[in-house]
Design a protein around this motif. Structure first.
Motif, PDB file in Angstrom:
ATOM      1  N   SER A 258       0.826  -1.321  -0.037  1.00 42.29           N
ATOM      2  CA  SER A 258      -0.150   0.298   0.116  1.00 42.29           C
ATOM      3  C   SER A 258       0.815   1.441  -0.098  1.00 42.29           C
ATOM      4  N   SER A 259       0.781   1.811  -1.071  1.00 37.02           N
ATOM      5  CA  SER A 259       1.653   3.184  -1.093  1.00 37.02           C
ATOM      6  C   SER A 259       0.758   4.647  -0.215  1.00 37.02           C
ATOM      7  N   LEU A 260      -0.463   3.953  -0.044  1.00 36.98           N
ATOM      8  CA  LEU A 260      -0.863   5.071   1.248  1.00 36.98           C
ATOM      9  C   LEU A 260      -0.455   5.316   2.968  1.00 36.98           C
ATOM     10  N   ASN A 261      -0.084   3.830   3.144  1.00 39.55           N
ATOM     11  CA  ASN A 261       0.224   3.896   4.569  1.00 39.55           C
ATOM     12  C   ASN A 261       2.120   3.243   4.680  1.00 39.55           C
ATOM     13  N   GLY A 262       2.437   2.843   3.131  1.00 39.50           N
ATOM     14  CA  GLY A 262       3.835   2.544   3.662  1.00 39.50           C
ATOM     15  C   GLY A 262       4.216   1.366   3.965  1.00 39.50           C
TER      16      GLY A 262
END
Length: 401
Positions: A112-116
């Motif tokens: 997830s690039s949102l939360n890394g």
């Protein structure tokens, strides 16, 4: 998390001069320019037909470089994108602008690039068995599956293996739905899988195999619905958006367009000089592309198949993966290593953006909204996942023409 902050590279880091892969060129005995020059001179393209890469050059369409369609956003080295078969590079899939699925050693992971953060979706190093009972499913499952190809669409994930295995999992359900072995042929590797929706709305997937077979599976009934055989191993298939034509390429210089209902050839595709491992349709249903070990991608138009619309050349080697953006604006073609080319498909493939890095490419994927491009990089030290985001006000750099 501290390690991630040190090794990852953000767009802000790149603007300050940091290498997008975190390679410390200033501490090395060779400059990036020198290393690139050496790679271009020394990289050996794998060919089944000798000299196919050199012979294909005369037909290639010159393109203008300098396009700026996607800009570097982030490189995460906490996710190690890996490959197991040097010719098969479809191991990265994006289901949204922020969600990516990829192979990392013996695990299929979600990033997830949102939360890394990453999480393991399926580990195939041990025993994998289905938790649902369906006709034809191997309830004993598989052990130590070597994943050769991957496909993810919506909530369905299909992993293909070196011995003809197919592992099917719904991402919103616990466990594996079913396991299949397409064939017991000794040379049964699953080369590619495509998930699609039939005109009736039913979810199907198509598997291409080294045993010369193409198999279509109905996911509503969990059953094989069609099985076609061809004279040579099939490396990749792509179904047209309207479901009426199927591109088939494999261990033969010529590909073919076939009727997906009967499997019969509609038209041969002549022009490539070596074996092909990639294909893709433009969303308009008229244009499609094929990628070959002769270092070219050929663009075709179903309204006139007498010759290719364009022949696009790679720098290092074979074209092993091709993707169109869902909005039809761009096409990406990936070489085995170092280069992903993004073409302006809407304007005749005359201009391109060349994305340049170092490492083998495990796969490329555009997000369904056409906003992000993800590239899996396999390297012992710098293995990672690269993310590029759409430049909404992209310009063409005339100074580089």
């Amino acid at each position: 998390m501290r390690e991630n902050k040190i090794t990852d590279t953000s767009a802000a880091d790149a603007r300050r001069g940091k290498d997008i892969q975190g390679i410390p060129w200033e501490r090395l005995s060779i400059s990036r320019q020198e290393y690139r020059r050496n790679r271009l001179e020394q990289y050996k393209n794998y060919e089944n037909v000798p000299q196919s890469g050199e012979s294909s050059e005369k037909e290639c369409k010159p393109t203008k470089k300098g396009g700026a369609y996607f800009e570097f956003w982030h490189n995460t080295r906490s996710v190690k994108s890996t490959i197991l078969h040097f010719q098969l590079r479809n191991l990265v899939w994006s289901t949204s602008k922020h969600d990516v699925y990829l192979m990392s050693h013996f695990s299929i992971v979600h990033w997830s690039s949102l939360n890394g953060r990453k999480r393991e979706v399926l580990n195939v190093s041990g025993h994998v068995a289905p938790c649902e009972k369906h006709p034809g499913s191997l309830l004993e499952g598989f052990t130590e599956t070597q994943v050769s190809t991957l496909a993810v669409r919506d909530k369905l994930l299909i992993a293909g293996g070196f011995q003809g295995e197919l592992i099917c999992k719904y991402l919103d359900r616990p466990g594996v739905s079913f396991c299949l072995r397409t064939t017991y042929d000794d040379n049964a590797i699953t080369n590619a899988v495509e998930i699609y929706e039939s005109p009736s709305g039913a979810v199907h997937f198509m598997a291409s195999n080294n045993d010369c077979g193409v198999r279509d599976f109905d996911m509503e009934r969990f059953q094989l619905s069609k099985h076609f055989s061809y004279p040579w191993p099939v490396n990749h298939t792509s179904l047209s958006p309207d479901g009426k034509l199927l591109v088939i390429v494999g261990d033969n210089p010529d590909g073919m367009l076939v009727d997906p209902q009967t499997g019969k050839t509609v038209m041969p595709l002549c022009g490539h000089l070596d074996f092909s491992f990639a294909s893709a349709w433009h969303p308009d249903g008229n244009i499609f592309a094929t990628g070959n070990q002769d270092k070219t991608c050929r663009v075709w138009d179903v309204r006139n198949l007498s010759k290719s619309v364009a022949v696009l050349k790679g720098n290092l080697g074979a074209i092993r993966s091709i993707r169109f953006t869902p909005d039809g604006q761009f096409m990406a073609m990936a070489e085995p290593a170092d280069f992903v080319h993004v073409y302006d498909a809407k304007n005749g493939f005359e201009k391109e953006q060349e994305i340049d890095f170092f490492g083998e490419i495990s796969g490329v994927s555009f997000s369904p909204d056409s906003e992000s491009l993800f590239i899996g990089v396999w390297d012992r030290t710098y293995g990672s996942l690269l993310q590029y985001n759409r430049c909404r006000n992209y310009t063409y750099l005339d100074s580089l023409l």
